[in-house]
Scaffold this active site. Structure first.
Site, PDB file in Angstrom:
ATOM      1  N   GLU B  72       0.831  -1.208   0.000  1.00  0.00           N
ATOM      2  CA  GLU B  72       0.000   0.000   0.000  1.00  0.00           C
ATOM      3  C   GLU B  72       0.870   1.264   0.000  1.00  0.00           C
ATOM      4  O   GLU B  72       1.917   1.308   0.611  1.00  0.00           O
ATOM      5  CB  GLU B  72      -0.926   0.024   1.222  1.00  0.00           C
ATOM      6  CG  GLU B  72      -1.937  -1.103   1.236  1.00  0.00           C
ATOM      7  CD  GLU B  72      -2.967  -0.997   0.111  1.00  0.00           C
ATOM      8  OE1 GLU B  72      -3.105   0.104  -0.469  1.00  0.00           O
ATOM      9  OE2 GLU B  72      -3.622  -2.020  -0.181  1.00  0.00           O
ATOM     10  N   CYS B 135      -8.053  -1.870   7.778  1.00  0.00           N
ATOM     11  CA  CYS B 135      -6.670  -1.866   7.323  1.00  0.00           C
ATOM     12  C   CYS B 135      -6.165  -0.445   7.141  1.00  0.00           C
ATOM     13  O   CYS B 135      -5.053  -0.104   7.541  1.00  0.00           O
ATOM     14  CB  CYS B 135      -6.541  -2.661   6.016  1.00  0.00           C
ATOM     15  SG  CYS B 135      -6.835  -4.440   6.253  1.00  0.00           S
ATOM     16  N   HIS B 159      -1.002  -5.900   1.917  1.00  0.00           N
ATOM     17  CA  HIS B 159      -2.209  -6.713   1.851  1.00  0.00           C
ATOM     18  C   HIS B 159      -1.919  -8.069   1.203  1.00  0.00           C
ATOM     19  O   HIS B 159      -1.274  -8.113   0.154  1.00  0.00           O
ATOM     20  CB  HIS B 159      -3.289  -6.003   1.014  1.00  0.00           C
ATOM     21  CG  HIS B 159      -4.274  -5.221   1.823  1.00  0.00           C
ATOM     22  ND1 HIS B 159      -4.503  -3.881   1.629  1.00  0.00           N
ATOM     23  CD2 HIS B 159      -5.112  -5.600   2.833  1.00  0.00           C
ATOM     24  CE1 HIS B 159      -5.441  -3.470   2.475  1.00  0.00           C
ATOM     25  NE2 HIS B 159      -5.818  -4.487   3.218  1.00  0.00           N
TER      26      HIS B 159
END
Lengths: 208, 208, 208, 208
Positions: B72, B135, B159
């Site tokens: 991310e 998250c 992830h």
């Protein structure tokens, strides 16, 4: 009375762009056609805002592959192009505005805009990322312009699906341009009428 | 020498969570198991960081439906839950940290991390959005903690796909947990060794 | 002159079915509404064919999730229901017609039909499987009826996407009902005018 | 005792093919490598069957993009290639076997095979279409050979996902080759041990 400015994109590679066709069908708004070129599009946006002095600016782009109209929520300070723009420029991991904040949130009432599109029968949802290419570049540039020079203006970005003629034989999602225009009309009407900070409290996030 | 802290999640609804299983297979790191509860997970994260005093913190979650490991890039200051957390809390359009900046970028070298996972044979890519649920909440909380109290720490979020046993009969993408762990091992090794600001200049953005 | 019979389905579970709405908009054809019940739908089809004595029969169903209009090519002699029909029947691995051939090909000119839909601006493609549920049941029953009792009739099956109001908030592909009807009109016009065995030789298969 | 013959494909265009790598890891079976050429592959299949005189033949191919192992149920008498084979041949709407039946069903116990793969932890499902390209050509050719000359042999087709190294940077589903091999091992073990007509009665159809 101040009004609404909608911007659309020129086709990137001769393939058409549903955004320009769709905004042309929205009644009662000013429109500006922007080039698919990093940097230059922001100068043109600035000029269009100066010329029309709008209360609401919605930049419109095309997100090929998405099945519904998506109202973008976050513009990030990042250019990371996986293909070149129409001038051959391909920035990788550079800021849109050096020294600018990492991100801006749209000041459109995004949930109310999504609800308004659905209310006229058009599938719509909130999107959490406008990518890192031309659309995000424009979105961030708009929000930075508003934050630094036009604090009273409400701004945001809307992505449209492909038009049907772009994907006739590809088994990919599309939306007729007049349907996209209906959604845009509902969205700008909502953007004008809902007061700042007055968004609807609706479910619309994403798990990841 | 300061080391690496990996965090994983408890299962949200009895369905398993590949993040905790995977981080248990990464050698030479400290780990912390976090609850799927807004707010409380951040207190537990803070305690784990205080206890282990790591140089690198990578929070790991599960993005069911994604086919590859995703690193991310942006944490946004937004909680917008489409389902409740494990304590029944479902914030809608609230900030993670009141008054915090709109977003933080990961300080992991995200492109180098993606390249490292691929180099050990595991499909991986950069993701531009960690969603608006648990998250992203954890990711933003981590980056805010680092920005405000731990400036020397490098942080980010990864992830993982579903594990195969979560989707045996569903025709959805999955990745065996040991394969995910291999990717994580390559990622943290890279995070430790690449100097700050020393990310690779690789194509890895998204169009929209 | 003998004409065209189009059939559509009743909603399966109160959720609407775009096939019935769409065929009502096709000019100059006879229509029949069929129940979502194994067996019974075939009796109703037989009655409608007896009543209208058509030259062309196109059964129309809904394939939720597909983004374009699909002209089915193969009907298989297999009922394998993953959910019950509207009468609660859920056959598993049973033939549609005991002793019938494993499959029938549509006798519509499928490539010409796909080309005709595209020519009026509607995305369309050939599909290699109508599934193993109600749509395939009807398709096989139609082709068996034609093969055994109505050798001069041309028959086939067309799947439509969801209508927009079925997926307003789901980020799934849809097609406005009048657009689907335009495609159907083009398809039946083609089916009537192209001679048997006179299909176009166009690329339109699938890799797997 | 008669045994099991597994066939795999040569890479079509230099891109690798997971089927050949996977069948090499299945213990206790005979294997044959087949070319990606219409017609010729069937001669090679016939020769391999003549040589090994197997009780079970499972042809294995790759279905890039599918996330799980799929056991094919229906072979159709149709070659409709959307790209050329490795010899440049691209048949459009031609039968695999002139005068052959429209389709054959696999004589593997497909539901039991799917259950066996899941039982060893590998996601799997039944597929209703093997396409209209090389895999369906081989599958139909196999079933026709069995129907006309080898009535005691049990036959079928299994599609594997991409291997991870084929899609390292593409965000597409994949499965490690040893995992695919595990599924194949469970499938052929089941195919050998379950009596003809003794398939499990499990849900596994598709809606459309």
């Amino acid at each position: 009375m101040k009004g609404v400015l909608l911007t659309g994109f020129e086709p990137l590679d001769g393939g058409g762009n549903s955004s320009w066709e769709a905004i042309a069908l929205v009644p009662g708004v000013r429109t500006a056609l922007l080039p698919c070129r990093f940097g230059e599009m922001l100068e043109r946006l600035r000029a269009a805002v100066a010329e029309h002095d709008p209360a609401v600016v919605v930049c419109v782009g095309q997100a090929g592959g998405r099945p519904d109209v998506t109202v973008e929520r976050v513009a990030v300070n990042l250019d990371d192009a996986c293909v070149p723009d129409s001038a051959g420029s391909q920035p990788i991991d550079e800021p849109v505005v050096r020294g600018g904040p990492a991100a801006y949130f749209a000041t459109l009432p995004v949930k109310a805009c999504v609800a308004a599109a659905r209310a006229v029968g058009v599938p719509a949802s909130v999107s959490q990322s406008a990518g890192t290419f031309l659309c995000n570049h424009l979105f961030y540039g708009l929000m930075h312009l508003i934050a630094t020079e036009r604090p009273g203006v409400r701004g945001g970005f809307v992505h449209l699906p492909y038009s049907p003629d772009q994907v006739l034989g590809e088994a990919r999602p599309s939306m007729p341009v007049p349907v996209s225009a209906q959604a845009l009309t509902a969205i700008v009407t909502t953007a004008v009428s809902v007061s700042l900070g007055g968004d609807l409290r609706l479910v619309g996030g994403s798990l990841h």
